[in-house]
Design a protein around this motif. Structure first.
Motif, PDB file in Angstrom:
ATOM      1  N   GLU A  76      -3.594   2.726  30.777  1.00  0.00           N
ATOM      2  CA  GLU A  76      -4.416   2.410  29.545  1.00  0.00           C
ATOM      3  C   GLU A  76      -5.626   3.543  29.599  1.00  0.00           C
ATOM      4  O   GLU A  76      -6.048   3.907  28.614  1.00  0.00           O
ATOM      5  N   LYS A  80      -4.050   7.571  30.104  1.00  0.00           N
ATOM      6  CA  LYS A  80      -3.526   7.647  28.807  1.00  0.00           C
ATOM      7  C   LYS A  80      -4.421   8.712  28.163  1.00  0.00           C
ATOM      8  O   LYS A  80      -3.762   9.763  27.362  1.00  0.00           O
ATOM      9  N   ARG A 123       4.339   6.219  34.577  1.00  0.00           N
ATOM     10  CA  ARG A 123       3.896   5.666  33.084  1.00  0.00           C
ATOM     11  C   ARG A 123       3.528   6.800  32.284  1.00  0.00           C
ATOM     12  O   ARG A 123       3.897   6.781  31.023  1.00  0.00           O
ATOM     13  N   TYR A 127       5.191   7.934  28.782  1.00  0.00           N
ATOM     14  CA  TYR A 127       4.234   8.002  27.545  1.00  0.00           C
ATOM     15  C   TYR A 127       4.682   9.511  26.930  1.00  0.00           C
ATOM     16  O   TYR A 127       4.472   9.688  25.728  1.00  0.00           O
TER      17      TYR A 127
END
Ligand code: ADP
Ligand code: MG
Length: 836
Positions: A76, A80, A123, A127
């Motif tokens: 995160e 991200k 991840r 995403y």
């Protein structure tokens, strides 16, 4: 658009096993200031350290993630934002730097045990694909490449030839520069991934290839750099502009210094190479952080060439300094932090990578050329006198018709500069106008063009309406008939047992009536047509293929040994755990699939009921000549709200099923990888066993008066073949040359000679197959067991005598048995040594 930014630096501290390591560092996260990490050098270490006056070192980072930070938090906060800018069309790079064992691979790729341990790569893929699915207004293409740089050579981890070759046999990936100084990589394959699963498969395939190529002597995973790249292109439909962005996720080699590792031979060469390439990386970083340096030595190493854009170029770059803050790692941790501080000085300039699609560009230019030619013809006053041909006239009329029919007010009638054509167009238009006048349908006005193209449309519309009216009449007739029948049925039913709903229409197995395709359209667009078989998720062909091939190649004896090896292996616990989780997830997915199907049927039934209800209401109104009640029908309202609820339920379950699907896929890949690893370790152990068997057998035989192994030409060949089959190249290197073949030997059946040669362990407990390869494997397994026993006897014997065997003179006796066990951290087949 240009985004200027210095390289972002983050620190991640790996959880320590021992609790007493506290007090070595502290994190200061004052909200107003940049967080800082203070490393305190213990007194006993400070003396031998660089500067014994200093006791603590402070380093600033964008953020510091302490031991408790989980993978989700790391994603995160670090990955991200980078993934977001990649989606917006900017290049991005995330690289992990730190000593071996500090958690680089854990951070970038993830742990091999739990789904929650998945790292930045899976991840980020998840995403990115989620975002791509949400944005239906843009066309995206995603391609993946996976490069490994080992000893200054590049290898394509996704090369399909990996399965058949060792690392050294593969074509090397090379770097070359085009005249515009853009870097290109030759021999690095790009694989398109349409879904998250496909991309994930590529990641696992590359990781497995990396693992397979690794031998105990070349622990490539700590000595090589790995670059997983996601290449994203996007284009809006109809637009000529294409955006390209690359995301490099880099797992660098361990940054430890050679002096400390104290290695020799091949390892030193490797360490030199790693340190050379990390040294060149450092040089590039130093050069970049110094102002007014014109030459940046990117070309010195492959890694800096590949990452050229990421370092001071067109890229948003992020570094994660992984730290293992234990007492013995203090100096390495300080050096990692120092490196990070220098990296933080580098400014990057990321630009929006937009370019015009060459095909659309060509069309545009062609049009422009034609226009220029036409203008030129007018200027030069080129005259044509001959009459237009029939074909030319026909072509012109077509042009005029399509021009008139074109609803776009900006459209143009492109006839060029030929005055004959221009005149003909005017004549034709005049004729059309006059025709209209004669038919009295229109007056001359500025709206002639509109009139011309709208007339036929109106007629069409009128026809449509007439047809519709006819259709409605028919429908009403049918409905009235139906209603009459219904009434009759209801009356009949009153006499018998009651009304059975299912008589009205559709079977349960078909949730949506055939005449109601809208039913499907209201559901999420990605809904599968039938949610039934959760086993069809994804494909893991390559990994699976490798696994089965490895397994199929094994003979029965080896398979038995493998089963035992597996049982005692540390990883088997993880595999078992994951199997259990997988089972749970499968049954959850299955149950969910069933519920989804049920809900679908329910939605279908509700729609059906609503339609029925509606039809009844209408028909009632018509047959009894009563106007439709203006009040909303309560029953219908209720049905509609039920329908909405079911739809929400359906969507929720569907989202959950999708998440489960990804998790199942990931767990399966983790397990496949673990299994391939287990098998590989078994092969290495097996080869080692076979080698030590050959090396030790003469001494052992003389000591225990063992019967010599029958050296039939057949068995000799088989044995050497068996040993040559082993995957570990290094094992092959140290194999002794085959023993000379005895001269006079009666040819005898293999199984007979086998029985002769096994004095202690009855061969009957292990099935002999009669297949010579298999039997020699069984034999090798039995001999391995015997050899362990013999070695134990020999050790005891020698210990009692206070001697050392000549072959083990360089090693303490206690350590000898470990040579035949698999390497730590795995417990290995302990029972093999203890059970006999
Ligand atoms: P590197 O790639 O830097 O050599 P690894 O990522 O292989 O190091 O980590 C070494 C070991 O430590 C692995 O077993 C890994 O699972 C574990 N590990 C590393 N970081 C963490 C973490 N943050 N949490 C839990 N385990 C970790
Ligand atoms: Mg690693």
């Amino acid at each position: 658009m240009v985004k200027q930014q210095t390289i972002q630096i983050f620190a991640r501290v790996k959880p320590t096993v021992r609790k007493q390591q506290q007090g070595i560092y502290s994190i200061d996260e004052d909200e107003k200031l940049t967080p800082s990490l203070e490393i305190i050098v213990p007194h006993d270490l400070a003396d031998g350290f660089v500067n014994n006056k200093r006791e603590s070192y402070k380093f600033k980072f964008q953020r510091i993630f302490d031991q408790g930070a989980n993978q989700e938090t790391i994603f995160e906060n670090i990955a991200k934002p980078v993934a977001e800018s990649v989606l917006a069309g900017y290049n991005g790079t995330i690289f992990a730097y730190g000593q071996t064992g500090s958690g680089k691979t854990f951070t970038i790729t993830g742990g091999a045990e739990r789904y929650s341990d998945r790292g930045i790569i899976p991840r980020t893929l998840s995403y990115i694909f989620e975002q791509l699915q949400k944005d239906s207004s843009t066309i995206y293409t995603t391609r993946i490449s996976y490069l490994e740089i080992y000893n200054e050579c590049g290898y394509d981890l996704l090369d399909p030839r990996h399965e058949a070759s060792s690392l050294e046999d593969l074509p090397k990936v090379t770097v070359f520069e085009d005249p515009d100084q853009n870097i290109h990589l030759k021999n690095l394959s790009l694989h398109q991934a349409v879904t998250e699963e496909e991309a994930l498969n590529l990641l696992f395939l590359g990781d497995t290839n990396r693992m397979i190529a690794e031998t105990p002597m070349n622990q490539a995973s700590t000595r090589s750099h790995c670059i997983f790249s996601i290449h994203l292109s996007s284009k809006e439909p109809g637009s000529a502009t294409v955006r390209h962005a690359k995301l490099h996720l880099v797992d660098l080699a361990g940054s430890e210094r050679v002096a400390k590792t104290g290695v020799g031979g091949q390892l030193l060469t490797e360490a030199k190479y790693i340190n050379l390439s990390l040294h060149y990386l450092e040089q590039v970083i130093i050069a970049l952080s110094e102002k007014h340096r014109s030459h940046i030595p990117y070309r010195n190493s492959m890694m800096t060439s590949v990452l050229r854009d990421s370092l001071g170029g067109n890229c948003m770059t992020t570094m994660i300094a992984t730290l293992s803050l234990e007492k013995r790692n203090i100096d390495e941790s300080i050096s990692t932090c120092r490196f990070a501080q220098r990296v933080a000085l580098i400014k990057n300039e990321a630009v929006l990578n937009e370019e015009i699609d060459p095909r659309l560009m060509i069309i545009r230019l062609q049009k422009e050329i034609q226009e220029l030619k036409d203008e030129l013809a007018i200027v030069t006053g080129e005259q044509r006198t001959e009459a237009l041909t029939d074909a030319e006239l026909l072509e012109l009329e077509k042009l005029i018709t399509s021009f008139l029919e074109d609803q776009d007010p900006e459209s143009r009638l492109e006839v060029g500069t030929d005055m004959r054509k221009i005149h003909h167009c005017f004549h034709y238009l005049k004729k059309l106008l006059n025709d209209k006048k004669i038919h009295g349908k229109s007056t001359v006005s500025s709206e002639i063009k509109d009139q011309d193209c709208q007339e036929p449309l109106k007629e069409e519309e009128y026809k449509k309406l007439r047809d519709l009216l006819q259709q409605r009449d028919n429908e009403i007739n049918i409905l009235v008939n139906m209603l009459k029948k219904e009434k009759k049925k209801a009356q009949d039913a009153l006499h018998s047992s009651g009304m059975d709903r299912s008589e009205c229409g559709h079977s349960q197995s078909s949730p949506f009536p055939p005449g109601n395709p809208e039913g499907l359209r209201t559901l999420p667009s990605s809904a599968p047509t039938q949610v039934q078989d959760v086993n069809t998720f994804g494909y893991r062909s390559s990994l699976l293929h490798r696994k089965t091939v490895m397994r199929e190649e094994m003979s029965l004896g080896r398979q038995e040994a493998f089963e035992i090896f597996k049982r005692d292996h540390a990883d088997s616990v993880t595999i078992e755990d994951n199997k259990q989780i997988l089972k749970q997830r499968f049954s959850e997915a299955k149950a969910l699939g069933e519920s989804i199907n049920e809900t679908r049927s329910k939605i279908g039934r509700l729609k059906e009921e609503i339609t029925q209800r509606h039809m009844q209401q209408v028909a009632l109104g018509i047959s009894e000549n009563v106007a439709m009640p203006s009040m909303p029908d309560l029953l219908e309202e209720k049905l509609r709200s039920q329908l909405e609820e079911e739809k929400i339920r359906y969507k929720m379950m569907f989202t959950r099923l999708k998440a489960l699907k990804v998790e199942i896929e990931h767990l399966q890949l983790l397990m496949d990888k673990a299994k391939v690893k287990l098998q590989k370790e078994f092969e290495a152990w097996w080869a080692e066993e076979a080698t030590s068997l050959q090396v030790n057998s003469p001494a052992v035989n003389s000591l225990n008066h063992m019967k010599p192994f029958p050296q039939t030409p057949e068995s000799q060949r088989e044995r050497s073949q068996l040993l040559c089959n082993q995957s570990d190249v290094n094992a092959r290197k140290i194999l002794p040359s085959p023993c000379p073949i005895p001269h006079s030997r009666e040819p005898s059946s293999t199984s007979a000679s086998l029985e002769d040669s096994i004095p202690e362990k009855p061969a009957s407990s292990i099935p002999l197959t009669g297949d010579s390869q298999t039997d020699s494997d069984i034999l090798a397994f039995i001999k391995a067991r015997q050899s362990i026993l013999q070695k134990k006897c020999k050790c005891t014997f020698l210990l009692l005598q206070g001697h050392r065997s000549p072959s083990s003179a360089h090693q303490p006796l206690r350590e000898r048995p470990t040579a035949i066990r698999p390497k730590t951290p795995y417990a290995g087949p302990s029972h093999l040594t203890s059970s006999q």
